[in-house]
Design a protein around this motif. Structure first.
Motif, short mmCIF file in Angstrom:
data_model
loop_
_atom_site.label_atom_id
_atom_site.label_comp_id
_atom_site.label_asym_id
_atom_site.label_seq_id
_atom_site.Cartn_x
_atom_site.Cartn_y
_atom_site.Cartn_z
N LYS A 549 115.45 43.21 168.95
CA LYS A 549 115.56 44.51 168.29
C LYS A 549 116.23 45.52 169.22
O LYS A 549 117.11 46.29 168.79
N CYS A 550 115.85 45.49 170.51
CA CYS A 550 116.48 46.39 171.48
C CYS A 550 117.97 46.08 171.64
O CYS A 550 118.80 46.99 171.71
N ILE A 551 118.30 44.78 171.71
CA ILE A 551 119.71 44.38 171.84
C ILE A 551 120.50 44.80 170.61
O ILE A 551 121.63 45.30 170.71
N THR A 552 119.90 44.62 169.44
CA THR A 552 120.57 44.99 168.18
C THR A 552 120.82 46.49 168.11
O THR A 552 121.86 46.95 167.62
N THR A 553 119.85 47.27 168.62
CA THR A 553 120.03 48.72 168.66
C THR A 553 121.24 49.10 169.51
O THR A 553 122.03 49.97 169.14
N GLU A 554 121.39 48.42 170.66
CA GLU A 554 122.55 48.69 171.51
C GLU A 554 123.85 48.31 170.79
O GLU A 554 124.86 49.01 170.90
N THR A 555 123.81 47.22 170.04
CA THR A 555 124.99 46.78 169.29
C THR A 555 125.39 47.84 168.27
O THR A 555 126.57 48.22 168.16
N ARG A 556 124.42 48.33 167.53
CA ARG A 556 124.69 49.36 166.52
C ARG A 556 125.19 50.65 167.16
O ARG A 556 126.11 51.31 166.64
N ASN A 557 124.58 51.02 168.29
CA ASN A 557 125.02 52.25 168.96
C ASN A 557 126.46 52.13 169.44
O ASN A 557 127.25 53.07 169.32
N ALA A 558 126.82 50.96 169.96
CA ALA A 558 128.20 50.77 170.42
C ALA A 558 129.18 50.87 169.26
O ALA A 558 130.24 51.50 169.37
N LEU A 559 128.82 50.25 168.14
CA LEU A 559 129.70 50.29 166.97
C LEU A 559 129.83 51.71 166.43
O LEU A 559 130.86 52.07 165.84
N ALA A 560 128.78 52.52 166.63
CA ALA A 560 128.81 53.91 166.15
C ALA A 560 129.40 54.87 167.18
O ALA A 560 129.43 56.08 166.96
N GLY A 561 129.86 54.34 168.31
CA GLY A 561 130.45 55.19 169.34
C GLY A 561 129.43 55.91 170.19
O GLY A 561 129.78 56.85 170.92
N LYS A 562 128.18 55.49 170.14
CA LYS A 562 127.13 56.13 170.94
C LYS A 562 126.97 55.40 172.27
O LYS A 562 127.39 54.25 172.42
#
Length: 726
Positions: A549-562
Motif C-alpha cells: 500500500k505504501c509503495i502504491t501510494t508512492e506510485t500514484r504520487n509520482a504519476l500525479a507529479g507529487k
C-alpha cells in the motif's frame, strides 16, 4: 554477513538461509512484466559470500580481520550447504515442486550452484595460501606445516602429542568386523591406508580430528618472538605410526563431510512440540551427506571408498589444498594483537538515557517517558539501553508485568536472568521462546525449561509460524494508572551479537504502541484474533499488504507529479509481490534506493522496468542487520523499522513486526543513514542490471572512499560529546 548468527563464530548470513520453498504465496504473475525480472536467490546468496571473500582479499584491512573474514566465508558456506543446497536436493529427490522465479529448471540451478561453489572454494583456499598466510607471516604469526619444523621443534612437538593429543584420539579400522564408521557432519577426519607387513594386506582406517582440542596447536617459543602454530590434523598425520604400531602407513589424507541439517517438524501432527523437535535434532546428526571436501592429494582408491560409502556424487566432491575447514581461523582471530585488528570502539550511551544531573543514577523509565528514544547499535550500547531497561524492570517494585519475545540469545544471557529475577520477585512474566530458531533450537529449549522452573509463563508461539519479531513490553504502576513501556527492535536480545550487529531499536511509552503490543502478545499466547494495529505492521496478515500500500501510494504520487521516493534497507529481498510493486513504482518514475546486505532478487537499472532503482550493499566490521522502510508520502514521511526481510518466510510463515517512527529527529537520523549508504563517497558494492556486484571503494585519485560504519561511529560519538539529543 543471522546471522542472526556471525561473527560470534557462526557466520554472517544465518538469518538469510532458512528454507524458503514451502511458502504458499498468493502472488500470481499477471504477465505484464518481463519473465526474467528476478535474480536467482541461491546465486545471489553466493554473490553475497563473494563480497565477504573480497574483504578477506583486501590488503588494506588489518590481517587478523582478513583471517576472520576467511573464517566467516567458510562458516557461511557450510550453512548454505546444510540448509539451502540440502533443501533443494531433498525436494528434487522426493519429487516436491521447487518453484523458481527465474524460469529455469531446479536441476539447472543446482548445476550453477555447484559450479559457482567450486570456484569460490578454490578462490577461498588461494586467498588464504597466497594472500592472508603470507601477511600473517610478515606480522609474526606463522601457521607452519610439519615440513617447516626443524628437529628440535619436532622433538618438542612429540612431547605435546604424547601428553595432550594421543590420549584423545580414536582410530577406527574398516574391515569385515568393523563396518565403515559414521562420519559426523563438519567433522575433520584423516583417511589412513595401512599395510600389514606380515600379510601384505592393505586396510583402511579413519581418525577423527578431535573438535575439543585447539584447531591450531601453538608451537614452543623458538627465541625469535614469533607466534607459531601447526594445524592439529597435520600434527596427527605425522604421528600415525603411534596410532598404528607395526603397520606401514601408505597414504593419509584429510576429508570433511557436510550433511543435510534441515529440521522438519510437522506441528499439526505433534502433540508435544519440544519432544518432537528434540527427536528431529537427534535425527539431524544423521542427515545424508551433501558435500565431501578432500585434500587435492587424495589417491583414487581412498576417494573411491569414500564416495561409495557416503553415497556422494562426483559433483559433490570438492578437491582443495590443505588445510581444510578454514573456519578454524576463528581461533587465529582471537590472538591478542590489537594492532592487527580494527581499532577498538567503545559504544556510547544514548544521551537520552543519561541521568539529567551528573552523578545521578540513570532512570530508564523516566527517560522513555520524556520522549521516544531511537537506539543504534553497536554505536550505542545495548547494555546501557535495552539490557538496562529489562534489568530495571525486573528490580522495580512498581513493575507489574513483563512480556518478551526471545528468538536467539547468548549462553549467559543477562536478558533471560532479568526475566527470571522478575518472576522470582512475583511479577507476571511472559516469555515467548522461539524454539524453532535454526541451529539455536537446543539452546532455546534449555532456556525455556530454565524460565519455566523460575515461574515464567513460557509459550512457543503459533502453530506453523516462527515468532521472529523483537518485542518487549513492561507494564508499570504509576500515578493515574498503568503505563506501558515498549521496545521494538530489528535485532535479537543478545548482548554478545549486539556488539557486532548493526541494529536499530525504539524505546517508547506511547500508549498506542503499548496497546498494540498487548494485543499482539495476547494473540501469540492465547486465542485472541486482534487484527488491527495502529503503529505496527504485523506479519503474516498485514505486513506485505501494508508495505505494498505504501509503495502504491508512492506510485500514484509520482504519476500525479507529487513528491515521491522509496528507501529500503534490509538483509534480503526476494518476495515477488514486493519486487513487482517496486518495478511498477519505478516505471512511474519513483526514485528507489535499496541497501541490501545479502540476497537481492531485484534487477536494477533495466530500461523500461527499473531505471530508477539503485541497489547498494554495505559490508564491514559490523554486520548490517537493521531493516528500514521509508516512504516520502508527498512530504509526510512514513518510516518503519523492524524484524522483517522481504522474503516469503518472513511475510507468510513468521510473526514479524514493524513499528512506525514519528519523531522528526528520528526520521532525520534515518535519512542520514540512507544518504550515507547511497553516497558516491561511501565504499560499497553496486548491483548491476546483469547481476554483477561491483565494488567501489577507491576514488579516482586512488584514495579510499569513506567507510560508512567508521563515519557513523565518529558522528554518533561526537554528537554525544556535544550533548545533543535526538
Amino acid at each position: 554477513m543471522d546471522g542472526d548468527s556471525i561473527i560470534d563464530d557462526t557466520g554472517l548470513a544465518t538469518d538469510s538461509l532458512d528454507d524458503d520453498y514451502d511458502s504458499e504465496s498468493a502472488w500470481v504473475d499477471d504477465g505484464t512484466l518481463p519473465a526474467n525480472r528476478y535474480f536467482d536467490r541461491e546465486l545471489s546468496w553466493l554473490a553475497f559470500n563473494t563480497r565477504v571473500l573480497e574483504l578477506a582479499e583486501d590488503e588494506t584491512l588489518p590481517v587478523l580481520e582478513r583471517a576472520n573474514f576467511l573464517a566467516i566465508f567458510a562458516s557461511n558456506l557450510d550453512e548454505f550447504f546444510m540448509v539451502r543446497v540440502a533443501g533443494l536436493k531433498r525436494r528434487i529427490a522426493t519429487g516436491i515442486a521447487v518453484p523458481t522465479n527465474i524460469g529455469r529448471a531446479p536441476l539447472d540451478v543446482l548445476d550453477d550452484i555447484s559450479r559457482k561453489a567450486h570456484e569460490l572454494q578454490e578462490r577461498h583456499a588461494r586467498a588464504f595460501r597466497e594472500q592472508v598466510k603470507p601477511s600473517l607471516d610478515a606480522s609474526g604469526i606463522h601457521i607452519e606445516s610439519w615440513s617447516d619444523l626443524d628437529q628440535e621443534d619436532r622433538e618438542r612437538v612429540d612431547e605435546i602429542f604424547s601428553a595432550q593429543i594421543y590420549p584423545v584420539l580414536m582410530p577406527l579400522a574398516v574391515d569385515p568386523a568393523h563396518p565403515f564408521p559414521y562420519i559426523s557432519g563438519l567433522s575433520l577426519n584423516l583417511s589412513v591406508r595401512v599395510r600389514n607387513p606380515k600379510t601384505g594386506k592393505v586396510e583402511f582406517a579413519r581418525v577423527k580430528v578431535p573438535s575439543i582440542l585447539p584447531r591450531f596447536v601453538q608451537l614452543p617459543d623458538d627465541a625469535r618472538g614469533l607466534l607459531r602454530f601447526i594445524p592439529l590434523e597435520d600434527l596427527i598425520s605425522n604421528h600415525l605410526v603411534e596410532l598404528f604400531p607395526g603397520m606401514e602407513i601408505l597414504e593419509h589424507h584429510e576429508f570433511r563431510v557436510t550433511r543435510n541439517e534441515d529440521v522438519e517438524v510437522d506441528e499439526d501432527e505433534s502433540e508435544n512440540l519440544i519432544q518432537s523437535l528434540e527427536r528431529e535434532l537427534l535425527r539431524r546428526r544423521f542427515g545424508p551427506p551433501i558435500r565431501l571436501e578432500i585434500t587435492d592429494d587424495m589417491d583414487d582408491v581412498t576417494l573411491g571408498l569414500l564416495v561409495r560409502e557416503l553415497g556422494i556424487t562426483e559433483q559433490e566432491v570438492f578437491r582443495l589444498p590443505a588445510p581444510l575447514d578454514l573456519g578454524g581461523l576463528f581461533e587465529v582471530f582471537k590472538i591478542d594483537r590489537p594492532s592487527l585488528k580494527y581499532s577498538k570502539h567503545v559504544p556510547t550511551t544514548n544521551v537520552a538515557l543519561l541521568p539529567p544531573e551528573p552523578g545521578a543514577s540513570p532512570d530508564v523509565f523516566a527517560s522513555i517517558a520524556r520522549r521516544d528514544i531511537l537506539l543504534h547499535h553497536p554505536y550505542e550500547s545495548f547494555g546501557t539501553s535495552v539490557q538496562a531497561f529489562l534489568e530495571q524492570a525486573a528490580a522495580d517494585p512498581n513493575v507489574l508485568a513483563i512480556k518478551q519475545t526471545l528468538y536467539r540469545t547468548s549462553g549467559d544471557s543477562p536478558i533471560v536472568e532479568a526475566l527470571i529475577d522478575a518472576a522470582e520477585a512475583g511479577k507476571a512474566v511472559l516469555a515467548l521462546v522461539e524454539i524453532k530458531a535454526r541451529f539455536d533450537e537446543a539452546a532455546n529449549i534449555t532456556w525455556a525449561r530454565k524460565l519455566e522452573k523460575a515461574g515464567v509463563h513460557v509459550v512457543y508461539g503459533l502453530v506453523g509460524l516462527k515468532t521472529h519479531c523483537k518485542l518487549a513490553l513492561v507494564v508499570r504502576q504509576e500515578k493515574g494508572g498503568l503505563r506501558h513501556y515498549s521496545h521494538i527492535g530489528t535485532g535479537n536480545y543478545n548482548p554478545k551479537t549486539s556488539r557486532v550487529y548493526e541494529d536499530l531499536g525504539l524505546l517508547t511509552a506511547d500508549p498506542i504502541v503499548g496497546r498494540d503490543l498487548n494485543r499482539l502478545f495476547n494473540e501469540l499466547s492465547g486465542y485472541a484474533i486482534e487484527k488491527k494495529f495502529k503503529r505496527l505492521l504485523v506479519a503474516p496478515l498485514h505486513l506485505r499488504k501494508g508495505l505494498i500500500k505504501c509503495i502504491t501510494t508512492e506510485t500514484r504520487n509520482a504519476l500525479a507529479g507529487k513528491p515521491s521516493g522509496i528507501r529500503i534497507k534490509l538483509n534480503s529481498i526476494v518476495d515477488e509481490q514486493i519486487i513487482d510493486a517496486l518495478y511498477r513504482a519505478s516505471q512511474a518514475g519513483v526514485p528507489i534506493d535499496l541497501v541490501v546486505r545479502g540476497i537481492c532478487g531485484v534487477r536494477p537499472g533495466v530500461e523500461g522496468l527499473s531505471e530508477t532503482i539503485q541497489v547498494r550493499s554495505i559490508l564491514g566490521r559490523y554486520l548490517e542487520h537493521s531493516r528500514i522502510f521509508s516512504f516520502v508520502n508527498n512530504g509526510d514521511p512514513v518510516t518503519y523499522i523492524g524484524s522483517a526481510d522481504m522474503m516469503h518466510r518472513n511475510l507468510d510463515r513468521r510473526v514479524e513486526a514493524l513499528v512506525r517512527l514519528t519523531d522528526a529527529a528520528h526520521l532525520a537520523d534515518i535519512d542520514a543513514i540512507f544518504e550515507l549508504s547511497m553516497s558516491d563517497k561511501t565504499s560499497s558494492w553496486r548491483l548491476e542490471s546483469d547481476g554483477e556486484w561491483t565494488r567501489q571503494h577507491l576514488a579516482e585519485d586512488g584514495t579510499r572512499l569513506e567507510d560508512m560504519q567508521n563515519v557513523l561511529m565518529k558522528n554518533i560519538s561526537s554528537r554525544k560529546r556535544a550533548g545533543t539529543t535526538r
